[in-house]
Design a protein around this motif. Structure first.
Motif, short mmCIF file in Angstrom:
data_model
loop_
_atom_site.label_atom_id
_atom_site.label_comp_id
_atom_site.label_asym_id
_atom_site.label_seq_id
_atom_site.Cartn_x
_atom_site.Cartn_y
_atom_site.Cartn_z
N TYR A 298 44.89 81.39 30.35
CA TYR A 298 45.43 81.32 28.99
C TYR A 298 45.93 82.69 28.54
CZ TYR A 298 45.61 81.14 23.92
OH TYR A 298 46.03 81.27 22.63
N LEU A 299 45.11 83.73 28.75
CA LEU A 299 45.46 85.07 28.30
C LEU A 299 46.71 85.59 29.01
CD1 LEU A 299 41.94 86.76 28.07
CD2 LEU A 299 43.31 85.81 26.21
N ALA A 300 46.89 85.18 30.27
CA ALA A 300 48.03 85.65 31.04
C ALA A 300 49.35 85.10 30.51
CB ALA A 300 47.86 85.27 32.51
N LYS A 301 49.28 84.04 29.72
CA LYS A 301 50.51 83.37 29.28
C LYS A 301 50.73 83.36 27.76
CE LYS A 301 50.54 80.35 33.34
NZ LYS A 301 51.59 81.12 34.01
N THR A 302 49.66 83.51 26.98
CA THR A 302 49.81 83.35 25.53
C THR A 302 50.60 84.49 24.89
OG1 THR A 302 48.63 83.10 23.43
CG2 THR A 302 47.59 84.50 25.09
N PRO A 303 51.48 84.17 23.94
CA PRO A 303 52.19 85.22 23.19
C PRO A 303 51.34 85.74 22.03
CG PRO A 303 52.97 83.05 22.51
CD PRO A 303 51.99 82.81 23.62
N LEU A 304 50.18 85.12 21.80
CA LEU A 304 49.35 85.45 20.64
C LEU A 304 48.82 86.88 20.68
CD1 LEU A 304 48.34 83.92 18.12
CD2 LEU A 304 46.27 83.32 19.40
N MET A 305 48.61 87.38 21.90
CA MET A 305 48.00 88.71 22.04
C MET A 305 48.81 89.80 21.34
SD MET A 305 46.78 90.66 25.54
CE MET A 305 45.84 89.25 26.06
N SER A 306 50.12 89.67 21.33
CA SER A 306 50.97 90.71 20.76
C SER A 306 50.83 90.83 19.24
CB SER A 306 52.43 90.44 21.11
OG SER A 306 52.84 89.19 20.57
N LYS A 307 50.19 89.84 18.62
CA LYS A 307 50.02 89.85 17.16
C LYS A 307 48.78 90.62 16.72
CE LYS A 307 52.34 85.37 16.62
NZ LYS A 307 52.22 83.98 16.12
N TYR A 308 47.97 91.07 17.67
CA TYR A 308 46.71 91.75 17.34
C TYR A 308 46.66 93.12 18.02
CZ TYR A 308 45.16 87.14 15.73
OH TYR A 308 45.05 85.93 15.07
N ASP A 309 45.82 93.98 17.45
CA ASP A 309 45.61 95.31 18.02
C ASP A 309 44.52 95.21 19.09
OD1 ASP A 309 45.21 97.92 18.69
OD2 ASP A 309 44.46 98.56 16.73
N THR A 310 44.92 95.24 20.36
CA THR A 310 43.95 95.17 21.46
C THR A 310 43.90 96.49 22.22
OG1 THR A 310 45.63 94.28 22.97
CG2 THR A 310 44.31 92.68 21.73
N SER A 311 44.32 97.57 21.56
CA SER A 311 44.41 98.87 22.24
C SER A 311 43.05 99.41 22.68
CB SER A 311 45.09 99.89 21.33
OG SER A 311 44.36 100.04 20.10
N SER A 312 41.96 98.97 22.03
CA SER A 312 40.63 99.45 22.40
C SER A 312 40.17 98.88 23.74
CB SER A 312 39.60 99.05 21.33
OG SER A 312 39.54 97.63 21.20
N LEU A 313 40.74 97.75 24.15
CA LEU A 313 40.29 97.03 25.34
C LEU A 313 40.59 97.84 26.61
CD1 LEU A 313 38.96 94.30 26.01
CD2 LEU A 313 41.25 93.34 26.25
N LEU A 314 39.54 98.06 27.41
CA LEU A 314 39.70 98.81 28.65
C LEU A 314 39.79 97.90 29.87
CD1 LEU A 314 37.09 101.66 28.02
CD2 LEU A 314 39.58 101.78 27.76
N ALA A 315 39.05 96.78 29.84
CA ALA A 315 39.02 95.94 31.04
C ALA A 315 38.53 94.53 30.75
CB ALA A 315 38.12 96.58 32.10
N PHE A 316 38.95 93.63 31.64
CA PHE A 316 38.42 92.27 31.70
C PHE A 316 37.56 92.17 32.96
CE2 PHE A 316 42.55 91.79 29.58
CZ PHE A 316 42.22 91.00 28.49
N ALA A 317 36.79 91.10 33.03
CA ALA A 317 36.12 90.73 34.28
C ALA A 317 36.12 89.21 34.34
CB ALA A 317 34.69 91.26 34.33
#
Length: 511
Positions: A298-317
């Motif tokens: 879902y995250l790889a395809k959603t356009p929703l992410m660009s609407k939020y500030d996710t700059s703090s995020l360093l990594a997924f697992a």
């Protein structure tokens, strides 16, 4: 895997951790007491935050509350060796109940909040639980489940929150701490069960996995040791962890404990909701987000992410099931963040191998073996130890391997051999750099015309067809072939698939 001529390569080999400094010994102590002493070092930093309500506990809050809950449990009659069911979605009080139970020398049995009463009754019977704690919304399910068992089985049910005529966690804490509230019960850490988590194992219905204090301490030290290898100044990826994966599951629980180990903040989210997920990252400056493959897709395809500030995020697992390499790459490219892969089993007390970070990275691999483990790949038919590039069953051994399945010695003997090796039921191989690659599950193999055929190989080919979103292949009985592969194909949105075209594509590829 074997090369094109079928010639096997590589000498038989046992995989072992080869770190720059020796591994510290696993202490003989109460797991909860050890973890509380770590919390004490973090002072009054934020430890647990509810993503929806903003309610929180500091490390000091937890350190002071757990002994009081332990005293309340003891006053109610909970004794060493008793089992307590804990049923809740992700909640800031969940770790408090778990640690208090374990500190008392009792067994905490976390279970899924999605269980139906009859399913829960089976797990209650299997674990021998006489005590229970449930989220206020799940109290009726817990009561109905125990109502299916002999009268008097349930001694007491407490709730997280409030429910009519039922005592709450606050009632437990009113007893006040005993003079030795932080003292650990005298236990043998090697043989005393601390947690019982349910798993289907390599096959079959759920079984109660008995994890000792030593098993859990090994997992804790494993991550503490890896952190010690990081260069000075390395950012704390676990500074703010968003837990949308369930903490009743080993994957979620171990991530929670690792966050505590690092003095980070665990942001608890009861269920995944796209908007709330991104809002939590933005509000709580989340640095780490453990997820599962369907969320990764879902995250790889959603356009929703660009609407939020996710700059703090360093990594997924990503964990629990294989993540397709294409999705893995797409997720990293879309977000610009690292994405590690973990391979584990409840029977091994969580993570066995990790792909990413200080251990290195190989696309398509589940990573390298973690500290305290030995690993090997064995021939499925003969049990012979195999070498580099040779496919067989992955087996692991070490101090974090479970004691066994509760009340089920037959099932235990099927996965734990006399030498302590856990037979994972996973087929795989390792390369020249000791990265492990999984290829299939033994129980999923089909015998077609007497030949072993892996469903995952066919699934990989079907996914190459344009318009295929997902596919599952299983073997079905066939009078002529013995077994034949049957595929269930999910089309991508708006796609129109022709079964004949898919069959022709598969037929044209050499497996």
């Amino acid at each position: 895997m074997p090369d094109a001529e079928g010639v096997q390569k590589g000498e038989p080999k046992i995989l072992r951790w080869d770190g720059p400094v020796p591994l510290p010994p696993v202490p003989d102590t109460n797991y909860a007491s050890f973890l509380l002493n770590i919390m004490l070092q973090h002072g009054e930093k934020l430890a647990l935050v509810d993503a929806r309500t903003g309610k929180y506990h500091t490390y000091g809050d937890i350190y002071r509350a757990v002994p009081r809950i332990k005293a309340g449990l003891a006053a109610a009659g909970v004794s060493q060796g008793d089992a307590l069911l804990l049923m809740s979605s992700n909640h800031i009080d969940f770790p408090l109940v778990l640690l208090a139970t374990v500190l008392a020398g009792a067994i905490c049995v976390p279970v899924s909040p999605t269980l139906k009463p009859d399913e829960l009754a089976l797990l209650a019977r299997a674990s021998g639980a006489r005590w229970a704690v449930a989220h206020e919304s799940l109290a009726p399910v817990m009561q109905e489940a125990f109502g299916q068992l002999p009268p008097g089985t349930l001694r007491q049910l407490w709730v997280l929150g409030s429910a009519p005529r039922l005592p709450s966690l606050a009632n437990l804490m009113r007893s006040g701490p005993s003079p030795d509230g932080h003292a650990q019960e005298m236990i043998d850490s090697r043989t005393t069960v601390a947690l019982m988590m349910f798993s289907s194992g390599t096959t079959g219905p759920p079984k109660g996995v008995m994890l000792s204090h030593r098993n859990l301490l090994t997992s804790l030290l494993q991550n503490k040791y890896l952190k010690s290898l990081s260069p000075p100044g390395t950012p704390n990826v676990l500074e703010s962890t968003l837990l949308v994966i369930p903490v009743f599951h080993t994957y979620g629980y171990i991530i929670l404990v690792n966050t505590i180990l690092m003095g980070g903040k665990a942001v608890m989210m009861a269920r995944f909701s796209p908007e709330r997920y991104f809002e939590a990252i933005q509000t709580h400056k989340v640095t780490f987000s453990p997820i599962v493959p369907h969320i990764a897709m879902y995250l790889a395809k959603t356009p929703l992410m660009s609407k939020y500030d996710t700059s703090s995020l360093l990594a997924f697992a990503s964990g629990t099931s294989p993540l397709a390499p294409s999705t893995h790459v797409e997720l990293m490219q879309k977000t610009g963040k690292g994405a590690g892969i973990g391979y584990g089993m409840t029977e091994a007390c969580a993570t066995i191998a990790s792909n990413g970070g200080s251990l290195g990275f190989q696309l398509g691999s589940v990573g390298k073996l973690l500290p305290y483990y030995e690993g090997k790949v064995v021939d499925v038919e003969t049990g012979q130890i195999l070498g580099e590039g040779q496919e067989g069953e992955v087996c692991v051994r070490g101090p974090s391997i479970m004691l066994g399945y509760m009340g089920n010695p037959k099932a235990t003997a099927e996965v734990l051999d006399a030498e302590g090796w856990l037979h994972t039921g996973d087929l795989g191989f390792f390369d020249q750099d000791n990265f492990i690659f999984l290829t299939d599950r033994i129980k999923d193999l089909m015998k077609v015309k007497g030949y072993q055929v892996a469903p995952s190989e066919i699934e990989k080919i079907v996914r190459e067809v344009e318009g295929v979103a997902d596919v599952t292949v299983v073997g079905v009985p066939d009078d002529r072939l013995g077994e034949a592969p049957r595929a269930w194909v999910v089309p991508a949105p708006g796609a129109s698939l022709d079964p004949a075209h898919i069959q022709q594509h598969v037929a044209g590829v050499s497996l």
